[in-house]
Design a protein around this motif. Structure first.
Motif, mmCIF file in Angstrom:
data_model
loop_
_atom_site.group_PDB
_atom_site.id
_atom_site.type_symbol
_atom_site.label_atom_id
_atom_site.label_comp_id
_atom_site.label_asym_id
_atom_site.label_seq_id
_atom_site.Cartn_x
_atom_site.Cartn_y
_atom_site.Cartn_z
ATOM 1 N N GLY A 93 33.483 36.006 39.263
ATOM 2 C CA GLY A 93 34.786 35.928 38.902
ATOM 3 C C GLY A 93 35.863 35.417 39.710
ATOM 4 N N THR A 94 37.066 35.030 38.961
ATOM 5 C CA THR A 94 38.111 34.422 39.875
ATOM 6 C C THR A 94 39.499 35.007 39.759
ATOM 7 O OG1 THR A 94 36.872 32.184 39.823
ATOM 8 C CG2 THR A 94 39.243 32.056 40.371
ATOM 9 N N VAL A 95 40.203 35.308 40.520
ATOM 10 C CA VAL A 95 41.434 35.912 40.423
ATOM 11 C C VAL A 95 42.478 34.778 39.765
ATOM 12 C CG1 VAL A 95 43.496 37.216 41.308
ATOM 13 C CG2 VAL A 95 41.097 37.851 42.075
ATOM 14 N N VAL A 96 42.920 34.898 38.638
ATOM 15 C CA VAL A 96 43.729 33.779 38.031
ATOM 16 C C VAL A 96 45.030 34.015 37.891
ATOM 17 C CG1 VAL A 96 41.789 32.951 36.482
ATOM 18 C CG2 VAL A 96 43.176 34.774 35.390
ATOM 19 N N ALA A 97 45.473 35.149 38.198
ATOM 20 C CA ALA A 97 46.924 35.408 38.259
ATOM 21 C C ALA A 97 47.216 36.935 39.242
ATOM 22 C CB ALA A 97 47.493 35.860 36.777
ATOM 23 N N LEU A 98 48.231 37.203 39.780
ATOM 24 C CA LEU A 98 48.513 38.275 40.470
ATOM 25 C C LEU A 98 50.062 38.620 40.395
ATOM 26 C CD1 LEU A 98 46.947 40.094 42.002
ATOM 27 C CD2 LEU A 98 47.915 38.879 44.181
ATOM 28 N N ALA A 99 50.191 39.810 39.994
ATOM 29 C CA ALA A 99 51.529 40.159 39.578
ATOM 30 C C ALA A 99 51.818 41.591 40.475
ATOM 31 C CB ALA A 99 52.118 40.463 38.130
ATOM 32 N N LYS A 100 53.252 41.679 40.758
ATOM 33 C CA LYS A 100 53.472 42.996 41.611
ATOM 34 C C LYS A 100 53.914 44.071 40.388
ATOM 35 C CE LYS A 100 54.716 40.914 45.905
ATOM 36 N NZ LYS A 100 55.787 40.800 46.916
ATOM 37 N N ALA A 141 33.600 34.321 35.552
ATOM 38 C CA ALA A 141 33.149 32.843 35.721
ATOM 39 C C ALA A 141 31.664 32.579 35.495
ATOM 40 C CB ALA A 141 33.607 32.410 37.152
ATOM 41 N N SER A 142 30.735 33.643 35.178
ATOM 42 C CA SER A 142 29.484 33.473 34.874
ATOM 43 C C SER A 142 28.860 34.544 33.907
ATOM 44 C CB SER A 142 28.665 33.474 36.254
ATOM 45 O OG SER A 142 28.538 34.658 37.013
ATOM 46 N N GLU A 167 37.838 33.932 44.789
ATOM 47 C CA GLU A 167 36.514 34.087 44.065
ATOM 48 C C GLU A 167 35.989 35.641 44.572
ATOM 49 O OE1 GLU A 167 33.926 31.035 45.026
ATOM 50 O OE2 GLU A 167 34.913 29.726 43.797
ATOM 51 N N VAL A 168 35.632 36.187 43.262
ATOM 52 C CA VAL A 168 35.304 37.587 43.737
ATOM 53 C C VAL A 168 33.867 37.766 42.735
ATOM 54 C CG1 VAL A 168 37.364 38.583 43.972
ATOM 55 C CG2 VAL A 168 36.566 38.492 41.448
ATOM 56 N N VAL A 169 33.184 38.945 43.177
ATOM 57 C CA VAL A 169 32.258 39.498 42.638
ATOM 58 C C VAL A 169 32.493 40.485 41.617
ATOM 59 C CG1 VAL A 169 29.847 40.580 42.804
ATOM 60 C CG2 VAL A 169 30.492 39.022 44.510
ATOM 61 N N VAL A 170 32.398 40.731 40.341
ATOM 62 C CA VAL A 170 32.554 41.595 39.522
ATOM 63 C C VAL A 170 31.425 42.386 38.815
ATOM 64 C CG1 VAL A 170 34.545 40.423 38.594
ATOM 65 C CG2 VAL A 170 32.512 39.905 37.282
#
Length: 461
Positions: A93-100, A141-142, A167-170
């Motif tokens: 997976g991929t972090v596409v956005a980050l909000a507080k 992402a996969s 990039e992360v593992v989900v």
């Protein structure tokens, strides 16, 4: 007569012929690395000794590879995933956005009903209620759900923080509600690990040259045997001790001969390693049974036992002791055989007792450093556990008596005994082999080596 003076003025002309007759590369510099370590002038032995060594090692090697063929698992057995620990479906997976966001607005944590904040859990819950959290949008992402997005809340005190573009593992839980099927379980570390592996391989090749290349190939073969034979065979229900002995022996034969050549010197190192492995197996089996070590001491071993109840966990522990000791054993036995061969080359008249005494002094220094290395390696691996015992103010006796620590103590001491024993065993074998060959056919070829300065007597040869 113009012919005789060519011998003292061109010392390589005679030795090059001798090396070629014994299957070694002619024309090489006697001081070169490949020459001194694996193909030195003293390395060739007589046909009689080669036959004796082959009579011992060929049946052993044949038995090892026949055992691999008989126990070959053909892959790990299939099972239904539990979704616990490592036994769950994962995707990239991929972090596409980050909000507080305000932690209280997303109900990130609840303060204990009693309002007690004297415990660490209570204080963390209160901080999460009043702190600022991050709401990460993660895109799969996969896998079949590639492109699907979900949200992940990251608390301010969480050990794993996320960043945009990371990039992360989900993990995927098909039985959960759709909004909760995916969750971030780890970060993707493939790039830094691959880069580090590349730097390691480059360093080995630059320093070791062709020997470094062979060492890397042997490393790949070792991992292949571990992942394609040892682990699946244990999962299929084969005896872990038998699988470990056969797999470790195959690794030993391939790695040593690939890295150090098909020579008598390497064969002696193989014999010394084999004797030491047998000793480690016997001592490990005895003390694991005597100390009532089950091998089922943490969540991972508990999960293995739950999925495959037929696996002998104490046998798995013993298999780990044998495989873990093999790498250091190879180093010790090869060093000792090389020391004996070089001492014999320096003084061909030295008998087996003199060779043993000289080489064992080198071995004692090696023992001191290797045993300390082994103990510190296991202590470093168990450092968080030791810290927990230290926090609890437990006595050394109670710490050592716990099964978690007792396993590491048995593992360390059994492996160290095998290492210590490998030094005199390998040294004695190497001294006997080299000394028994002093009057053999190859001895005549090596006599001119230490006496190149003498001209008058060598002209007639």
């Amino acid at each position: 007569m113009p012919q005789p003076p060519t011998t003292p003025t061109d010392p390589h002309s005679h030795t090059g012929h001798d090396h070629a007759s014994h299957g070694h590369a002619p024309g090489g510099s006697p001081g070169g690395h490949g020459h001194s370590h694996g193909h030195g002038p003293a390395a060739p032995v007589s046909k009689h000794l080669r036959k004796v060594i082959a009579a011992v090692l060929i049946p052993f090697a044949a038995a090892v590879f026949v055992g691999m063929a008989v126990l070959w698992p053909g892959g790990a057995p299939a099972h239904e995933r539990t979704g616990v620990g490592f036994d769950r479906q994962t995707q990239q997976g991929t972090v596409v956005a980050l909000a507080k966001v305000d932690c209280k607005s997303v109900n990130a944590s609840q303060v204990p009903p009693t309002g007690d904040t004297s415990t660490p859990e209570g204080r963390e819950a209160q901080a999460a209620q009043t702190g600022e959290c991050k709401k990460a949008t993660v895109e799969v992402a996969s896998g079949p759900d590639k492109g699907r997005a979900f949200f992940e809340i990251v608390q301010p005190g969480a050990p794993r923080q996320l960043e945009k573009g990371q990039e992360v593992v989900v993990a995927y839980a098909p039985d959960a509600p759709r909004d909760l099927q995916y969750s971030v379980v780890d970060v993707n570390r493939k790039l830094p690990l691959a880069l580090l592996a590349g730097i390691f391989a480059l360093a080995v090749v630059v320093v070791g040259r062709m020997r470094g290349v062979f060492a890397l190939v042997a490393l790949v073969v070792s991992f292949a045997i571990l992942t394609l034979f040892i682990l699946p065979a244990i999962l299929q229900g084969s005896n872990p001790l038998l699988v470990a002995v056969i797999g470790a022996s195959a690794i030993m034969l391939i790695a040593l001969y690939m890295c150090h050549g098909l020579t008598a010197r390497t064969s002696v190192a193989v014999l010394g390693t084999l004797v030491s492995l047998l000793l480690i197996g016997l001592l490990g089996s005895l003390f694991i049974d005597w100390a009532f070590l089950s091998g089922n001491t943490d969540d991972n071993t508990g999960l293995i036992h739950g999925l495959y109840p037929h696996i002998d966990m104490s046998g798995l522990l013993l298999a780990g002791v044998i495989i873990g000791s093999l790498g250091v054993l190879d180093d010790v036995t090869v060093t000792q055989t090389s020391a004996v061969w070089e001492l014999h080359q320096a003084d061909p008249a030295m008998g087996p007792r003199g060779l043993y005494r000289a080489a064992i002094r080198i071995g004692r220094d090696h023992i001191a450093s290797v045993v300390n290395t082994l103990v510190l390696a296991y202590a470093g691996a168990a450092l968080p556990l030791l810290l927990l015992f230290s926090i609890a103010n437990s006595s050394m006796g109670s710490v050592a008596n716990s099964e978690l620590v007792a396993e590491e103590i048995v593992r360390t001491l059994v492996g160290s005994i095998g290492l210590v024993a490998s030094v005199p065993v390998t040294t004695a074998l190497a001294a006997l082999v080299v000394s028994a060959d002093r009057t053999g056919p190859s001895a005549a070829a090596t006599v001119p080596q230490p006496a190149r300065g003498g001209r008058g007597r060598r002209r007639k040869r």
